[in-house]
Scaffold this motif. Structure first.
Motif, PDB file in Angstrom:
ATOM      1  N   ASN A 177       0.830  -1.213   0.000  1.00 59.39           N
ATOM      2  CA  ASN A 177       0.000   0.000   0.000  1.00 59.39           C
ATOM      3  C   ASN A 177       0.859   1.255   0.000  1.00 59.39           C
ATOM      4  O   ASN A 177       1.878   1.327   0.691  1.00 59.39           O
ATOM      5  CB  ASN A 177      -0.893   0.039   1.244  1.00 59.39           C
ATOM      6  CG  ASN A 177      -1.851  -1.129   1.300  1.00 59.39           C
ATOM      7  OD1 ASN A 177      -1.803  -2.004   0.451  1.00 59.39           O
ATOM      8  ND2 ASN A 177      -2.711  -1.146   2.278  1.00 59.39           N
ATOM      9  N   ARG A 232       0.156   5.756  -0.828  1.00 60.58           N
ATOM     10  CA  ARG A 232      -0.771   6.782  -1.289  1.00 60.58           C
ATOM     11  C   ARG A 232      -0.516   7.151  -2.749  1.00 60.58           C
ATOM     12  O   ARG A 232      -1.431   7.483  -3.496  1.00 60.58           O
ATOM     13  CB  ARG A 232      -0.635   8.014  -0.407  1.00 60.58           C
ATOM     14  CG  ARG A 232      -1.690   9.077  -0.658  1.00 60.58           C
ATOM     15  CD  ARG A 232      -1.558  10.190   0.356  1.00 60.58           C
ATOM     16  NE  ARG A 232      -2.562  11.225   0.158  1.00 60.58           N
ATOM     17  CZ  ARG A 232      -2.657  12.328   0.884  1.00 60.58           C
ATOM     18  NH1 ARG A 232      -1.780  12.535   1.871  1.00 60.58           N
ATOM     19  NH2 ARG A 232      -3.592  13.217   0.646  1.00 60.58           N
ATOM     20  N   ASP A 276     -12.481   5.792  -1.649  1.00 59.00           N
ATOM     21  CA  ASP A 276     -12.227   6.425  -0.354  1.00 59.00           C
ATOM     22  C   ASP A 276     -13.128   7.640  -0.159  1.00 59.00           C
ATOM     23  O   ASP A 276     -13.678   7.863   0.929  1.00 59.00           O
ATOM     24  CB  ASP A 276     -10.751   6.829  -0.269  1.00 59.00           C
ATOM     25  CG  ASP A 276     -10.328   7.164   1.144  1.00 59.00           C
ATOM     26  OD1 ASP A 276     -10.624   6.385   2.053  1.00 59.00           O
ATOM     27  OD2 ASP A 276      -9.721   8.232   1.348  1.00 59.00           O
ATOM     28  N   ARG A 332     -13.763   0.678   4.415  1.00 62.05           N
ATOM     29  CA  ARG A 332     -12.683   1.670   4.314  1.00 62.05           C
ATOM     30  C   ARG A 332     -11.312   1.005   4.452  1.00 62.05           C
ATOM     31  O   ARG A 332     -10.365   1.341   3.716  1.00 62.05           O
ATOM     32  CB  ARG A 332     -12.848   2.733   5.405  1.00 62.05           C
ATOM     33  CG  ARG A 332     -11.916   3.934   5.252  1.00 62.05           C
ATOM     34  CD  ARG A 332     -11.900   4.796   6.485  1.00 62.05           C
ATOM     35  NE  ARG A 332     -11.312   4.076   7.599  1.00 62.05           N
ATOM     36  CZ  ARG A 332     -10.000   3.944   7.778  1.00 62.05           C
ATOM     37  NH1 ARG A 332      -9.148   4.491   6.926  1.00 62.05           N
ATOM     38  NH2 ARG A 332      -9.531   3.266   8.806  1.00 62.05           N
ATOM     39  N   GLU A 333     -11.200   0.032   5.373  1.00 66.77           N
ATOM     40  CA  GLU A 333      -9.943  -0.680   5.539  1.00 66.77           C
ATOM     41  C   GLU A 333      -9.577  -1.454   4.277  1.00 66.77           C
ATOM     42  O   GLU A 333      -8.402  -1.531   3.891  1.00 66.77           O
ATOM     43  CB  GLU A 333     -10.047  -1.632   6.737  1.00 66.77           C
ATOM     44  CG  GLU A 333     -10.116  -0.920   8.087  1.00 66.77           C
ATOM     45  CD  GLU A 333     -10.355  -1.877   9.231  1.00 66.77           C
ATOM     46  OE1 GLU A 333     -10.475  -3.092   8.966  1.00 66.77           O
ATOM     47  OE2 GLU A 333     -10.416  -1.418  10.381  1.00 66.77           O
ATOM     48  N   GLN A 393      -8.301   0.857   1.422  1.00 66.72           N
ATOM     49  CA  GLN A 393      -6.927   1.321   1.558  1.00 66.72           C
ATOM     50  C   GLN A 393      -5.943   0.459   0.775  1.00 66.72           C
ATOM     51  O   GLN A 393      -4.814   0.876   0.513  1.00 66.72           O
ATOM     52  CB  GLN A 393      -6.519   1.364   3.033  1.00 66.72           C
ATOM     53  CG  GLN A 393      -7.367   2.254   3.914  1.00 66.72           C
ATOM     54  CD  GLN A 393      -7.544   3.647   3.348  1.00 66.72           C
ATOM     55  OE1 GLN A 393      -6.570   4.343   3.059  1.00 66.72           O
ATOM     56  NE2 GLN A 393      -8.771   4.055   3.164  1.00 66.72           N
TER      57      GLN A 393
END
Length: 294
Positions: free
Chosen positions: A29, A31, A250, A287-288, A291
């Motif tokens: 992961n 961003r 998200d 949401r988890e 990610q």
């Protein structure tokens, strides 16, 4: 069409007559799109080509690339004998032996100690040939990495869809419960007024209806339910897209959280609030998962 996880691993090997390349790629992961290449120093001129190759397939996540090289041929150096200089050393050694009656033999190991007897040259390599071999190994690793990310993405999408079904069902129950809350409020208000007056007097139904109407307007959650259902539909639709959707998902989860929080604050009903808690719990699980989506 399919979504991709940001987690994966791939390995590839390729060889030619001179070299064997092994490439390993792993992604996690992140961003943004962060690519790190670790390879032998003499190959660093190929680093940007490697990064460009990965960028074409992976748009988001941290990708670490490990390149190892094993030389199968003569390598990148050439060693030759400086014959004229070696001959001069040999002649001088013979003169020393004959003039001073030295008994030691003139050995190869003795010659190796003299400077410049051996000429070490860097052999010029074909950069295109090297890149082609490395590219083949990198392609294998990248294909395996992408395949793992797709397989993981399918599992994430399946889980998110099932949670959307669950949330949608709860929202439907909340919507059905909402009109009952207004009626319950009207009944409770009527009972409280009678208790305060402590006598069986007639309660003005018109005033009660006005109070109930004001309460109904203040606690109306129709708009929030419509928007929440719309976000669920958009989320489902997004899961069918092939381009990176992680940031979009998200954002949708944030908006869904906003709507369900508003429903909880406006409804003023314990049963609906319990349903709201269930929805928030499911949204947090989604949401988890999001990610980890590219």
């Amino acid at each position: 069409m399919m979504i991709k996880s940001m987690t994966g691993f791939g390995r590839g090997e390729a060889r030619d007559s001179e070299r064997l390349f092994t490439v390993e790629m792993k992604s996690v992961n992140h961003r943004y799109n962060d690519i790190v290449v670790r390879m032998p120093k003499r190959l660093t001129y190929l680093e940007e080509k490697m990064k460009d190759m990965v960028r074409n397939e992976i748009k988001r996540g941290r990708v670490e690339i490990y390149v190892t090289l094993e030389n199968l041929g003569t390598g990148d150096t050439k060693i030759s004998l400086n014959h004229p200089l070696a001959a001069q050393y040999y002649q001088c050694l013979r003169e020393i032996k004959n003039s001073f009656e030295v008994k030691d033999d003139i050995s190869v190991s003795l010659f190796s100690k003299f400077p410049d007897v051996f000429i070490i040259e860097s052999r010029e390599e074909d950069e295109d040939e090297i890149w082609q071999c490395l590219k083949n190994a990198a392609n294998q690793a990248l294909e395996a990495l992408v395949a793992m990310r797709i397989a993981e993405g399918e599992k994430l999408a399946l889980d998110i869809r099932s949670r959307c079904d669950y949330i949608e069902n709860i929202v439907r129950i909340i919507e059905e419960r909402s009109p009952e809350v207004v009626q319950a409020y009207k009944t409770k208000l009527k009972e409280r007024i009678r208790e305060m007056l402590e006598e069986a007097v007639a309660v003005d139904d018109y005033r009660l209806s006005m109070e109930a109407a004001i309460y109904a307007d203040r606690s109306n959650i129709t708009e929030e339910i419509v928007r929440l259902n719309s976000h669920i539909a958009q989320l489902r639709k997004s899961l069918k897209e092939s381009q990176p959707i992680g940031r979009k998902l998200d954002f949708l989860i944030q908006e869904m959280n906003r709507e369900i929080n508003t429903i909880g604050s406006k409804a003023n009903d314990l049963e609906i609030i319990n349903y709201v808690v269930d929805v928030k719990s499911e949204l947090e699980k989604i949401r988890e998962q999001v990610q980890n989506i590219e």
